[in-house]
Motif scaffolding. Structure first.
Motif, PDB file in Angstrom:
ATOM      1  N   VAL A   1       9.494 -25.789 -12.985  1.00 33.68           N
ATOM      2  CA  VAL A   1       9.266 -24.925 -14.138  1.00 33.68           C
ATOM      3  C   VAL A   1       8.471 -25.713 -15.167  1.00 33.68           C
ATOM      4  N   SER A   2       7.376 -25.126 -15.634  1.00 30.47           N
ATOM      5  CA  SER A   2       6.546 -25.786 -16.641  1.00 30.47           C
ATOM      6  C   SER A   2       7.257 -25.744 -17.987  1.00 30.47           C
ATOM      7  N   THR A   3       7.317 -26.877 -18.667  1.00 34.43           N
ATOM      8  CA  THR A   3       7.963 -26.927 -19.971  1.00 34.43           C
ATOM      9  C   THR A   3       6.942 -26.994 -21.093  1.00 34.43           C
ATOM     10  N   THR A   4       5.670 -26.829 -20.764  1.00 36.06           N
ATOM     11  CA  THR A   4       4.663 -26.844 -21.822  1.00 36.06           C
ATOM     12  C   THR A   4       4.613 -25.487 -22.494  1.00 36.06           C
ATOM     13  N   THR A   5       4.286 -25.499 -23.773  1.00 38.31           N
ATOM     14  CA  THR A   5       4.180 -24.259 -24.532  1.00 38.31           C
ATOM     15  C   THR A   5       2.836 -23.605 -24.251  1.00 38.31           C
ATOM     16  N   PRO A   6       2.705 -22.323 -24.550  1.00 40.95           N
ATOM     17  CA  PRO A   6       1.410 -21.662 -24.355  1.00 40.95           C
ATOM     18  C   PRO A   6       0.278 -22.327 -25.147  1.00 40.95           C
ATOM     19  N   GLN A   7       0.596 -22.870 -26.334  1.00 43.54           N
ATOM     20  CA  GLN A   7      -0.423 -23.553 -27.126  1.00 43.54           C
ATOM     21  C   GLN A   7      -0.908 -24.812 -26.411  1.00 43.54           C
ATOM     22  N   GLN A   8       0.027 -25.572 -25.809  1.00 39.86           N
ATOM     23  CA  GLN A   8      -0.359 -26.782 -25.087  1.00 39.86           C
ATOM     24  C   GLN A   8      -1.193 -26.439 -23.866  1.00 39.86           C
TER      25      GLN A   8
ATOM     26  N   PHE B   1       3.010 -12.861 -33.256  1.00 40.58           N
ATOM     27  CA  PHE B   1       2.994 -14.224 -32.766  1.00 40.58           C
ATOM     28  C   PHE B   1       3.265 -14.258 -31.264  1.00 40.58           C
ATOM     29  N   ILE B   2       2.869 -15.351 -30.619  1.00 40.07           N
ATOM     30  CA  ILE B   2       3.150 -15.534 -29.196  1.00 40.07           C
ATOM     31  C   ILE B   2       4.641 -15.800 -29.055  1.00 40.07           C
ATOM     32  N   PRO B   3       5.327 -15.104 -28.138  1.00 39.08           N
ATOM     33  CA  PRO B   3       6.764 -15.351 -27.990  1.00 39.08           C
ATOM     34  C   PRO B   3       7.037 -16.770 -27.497  1.00 39.08           C
ATOM     35  N   GLU B   4       8.130 -17.323 -27.965  1.00 37.14           N
ATOM     36  CA  GLU B   4       8.492 -18.681 -27.597  1.00 37.14           C
ATOM     37  C   GLU B   4       8.991 -18.725 -26.158  1.00 37.14           C
ATOM     38  N   VAL B   5       8.529 -19.713 -25.401  1.00 31.59           N
ATOM     39  CA  VAL B   5       8.943 -19.874 -24.009  1.00 31.59           C
ATOM     40  C   VAL B   5       9.876 -21.076 -23.947  1.00 31.59           C
ATOM     41  N   ARG B   6      11.076 -20.839 -23.465  1.00 34.60           N
ATOM     42  CA  ARG B   6      12.049 -21.927 -23.353  1.00 34.60           C
ATOM     43  C   ARG B   6      12.547 -22.000 -21.922  1.00 34.60           C
ATOM     44  N   ALA B   7      12.671 -23.221 -21.425  1.00 33.03           N
ATOM     45  CA  ALA B   7      13.261 -23.426 -20.105  1.00 33.03           C
ATOM     46  C   ALA B   7      14.750 -23.661 -20.314  1.00 33.03           C
ATOM     47  N   SER B   8      15.576 -23.010 -19.511  1.00 33.87           N
ATOM     48  CA  SER B   8      17.011 -23.200 -19.655  1.00 33.87           C
ATOM     49  C   SER B   8      17.405 -24.568 -19.099  1.00 33.87           C
ATOM     50  N   SER B   9      18.587 -25.023 -19.451  1.00 34.73           N
ATOM     51  CA  SER B   9      19.032 -26.344 -19.006  1.00 34.73           C
ATOM     52  C   SER B   9      19.200 -26.391 -17.489  1.00 34.73           C
TER      53      SER B   9
END
Length: 114
Positions: A97-104, A67-75
């Motif tokens: 910092v982009s908060t969109t997921t790779p799928q979006q 699966f594609i690894p999850e991308v999270r922006a820290s607080s």
């Protein structure tokens, strides 16, 4: 969770085992002239097939899905983004910092192509 090849293997096992038990049950019932034997053999075959096919056995997981690894922006990144948008005259080298997921992001690229 079984992979795609494991699902195909489970489907083939399911079809082959049920067919063998159905033919065997019909043959045994025909030779013994007993419908009860036919039903018992088919029911036992269905139970055995379910025990073989339904659980997530390790031999169904020979090629795991990546699966594609999850991308999270820290607080802190989110706070910096908000501060940068409020202070337009501040340092222009800070990038948001982009908060969109790779799928979006993939959907956006596909929508632009249309």
């Amino acid at each position: 969770m079984a992979d795609f090849k494991g699902q195909a293997l489970a489907e083939h096992l399911y079809q082959i085992l049920l067919l063998l038990f159905a033919v065997g049950g019909f043959g045994a019932g025909y030779i013994l002239q007993s419908f009860r034997i036919t039903v018992y053999i088919i029911a036992a075959g269905t139970l055995l097939t379910s025990i073989i096919v339904l659980p997530d056995w390790p031999f169904f997981n020979t090629t795991p899905i990546k699966f594609i690894p999850e991308v999270r922006a820290s607080s802190t990144d989110n706070n910096n983004t908000n501060n940068n948008s409020n202070n337009n005259n501040s340092n222009s080298n800070n990038k948001a910092v982009s908060t969109t997921t790779p799928q979006q992001q993939h959907r956006k690229k596909n929508n632009k192509k249309k």
